[in-house]
Design a protein around this motif. Structure first.
Motif: not given
Length: 235
Positions: A193-198
């Motif tokens: 939920r917190a970490i962006q895909p990049d």
């Protein structure tokens, strides 16, 4: 003097309406929740004196309500029944949960499936269901979940909603990890939920479990080897 008005006979429409209301009231009474009917329904999937609905009965139950056993809505149902063991519903769990859902027939539960699916789309409730899934699926004589079960359950609860899931699954496939503990399990959801895909907002000094630090390092290495953008999830 005005002529006396004859009493008007009810029309066919009015008579039909009265009958319709009467029939509706009878249907409402007939569909009131019945613990007796609920118990009879439970024993359609067990022996007459059995206290637990097991895998064979579960398969028939799922067939009757039109839901595959692997469908995530069955996890939401297990959550509402507060079931303790995957593949089993005790009579106590069934009666307590179905009473709360007000379901004592196949048709009533089918009418509640959309409600159960809606629970999965509510972030706070989904978090509770996700946490419930760990204790529900693990072997009760183990504090951790074996890796094969963990991968299957993660695919069920996160496979469609986490852009990095396919990469995380690959990471687990090549990892030497044999089990996942509850802290790791809970942090996987928070990470998704917190970490962006990049991974741009990933903090190497954050308090993530070592397993997730290793996943980030593995994914960065895979992206470097593939020319970076080739391993970014589709948007």
């Amino acid at each position: 003097m005005p002529s006396r008005r004859r009493r008007r006979e009810p029309s066919n429409d009015e008579t039909g309406a009265k009958k319709s209301r009467s029939q509706m009231q009878k249907r409402e009474i007939a569909t009131e929740f019945s613990k007796k009917r609920c118990l009879v329904w439970f024993h359609e999937y067990t022996g007459a004196n059995e206290e637990t609905l097991g895998p064979e009965g579960m398969e028939k139950f799922c067939e009757d309500i039109g839901v595959e056993p692997e469908n995530i809505v069955m996890l939401a149902l297990a959550y509402k029944l507060d079931a303790k063991n995957m593949g089993f519903f005790t009579k106590e769990e069934w009666m307590k949960g179905m009473t709360e859902l007000q379901c004592d027939t196949i048709e009533k539960l089918q009418n509640r499936l959309e409600y159960l699916r809606a629970l999965l789309n509510d972030p706070p409730t989904f978090k509770n269901i996700y946490r419930f899934a760990f204790d529900f699926a693990r072997d009760k004589d183990q504090r951790s979940m074996d890796m094969d079960t963990a991968k299957a359950m993660l695919s069920l609860v996160l496979g469609k909603n986490w852009q990095l899931f396919s990469f995380f699954h690959q990471f687990l496939e090549q990892s030497k990890l044999k089990v996942i503990n509850k802290d790791q399990w809970c942090n996987i959801l928070e990470f998704s939920r917190a970490i962006q895909p990049d991974l741009e907002n990933y903090d190497e000094d954050g308090a993530w479990p070592v397993m997730l630090d290793e996943f980030v390092e593995w994914l960065k290495e895979q992206r470097r080897a593939a020319g970076n953008t080739e391993m970014l999830p589709a948007t």
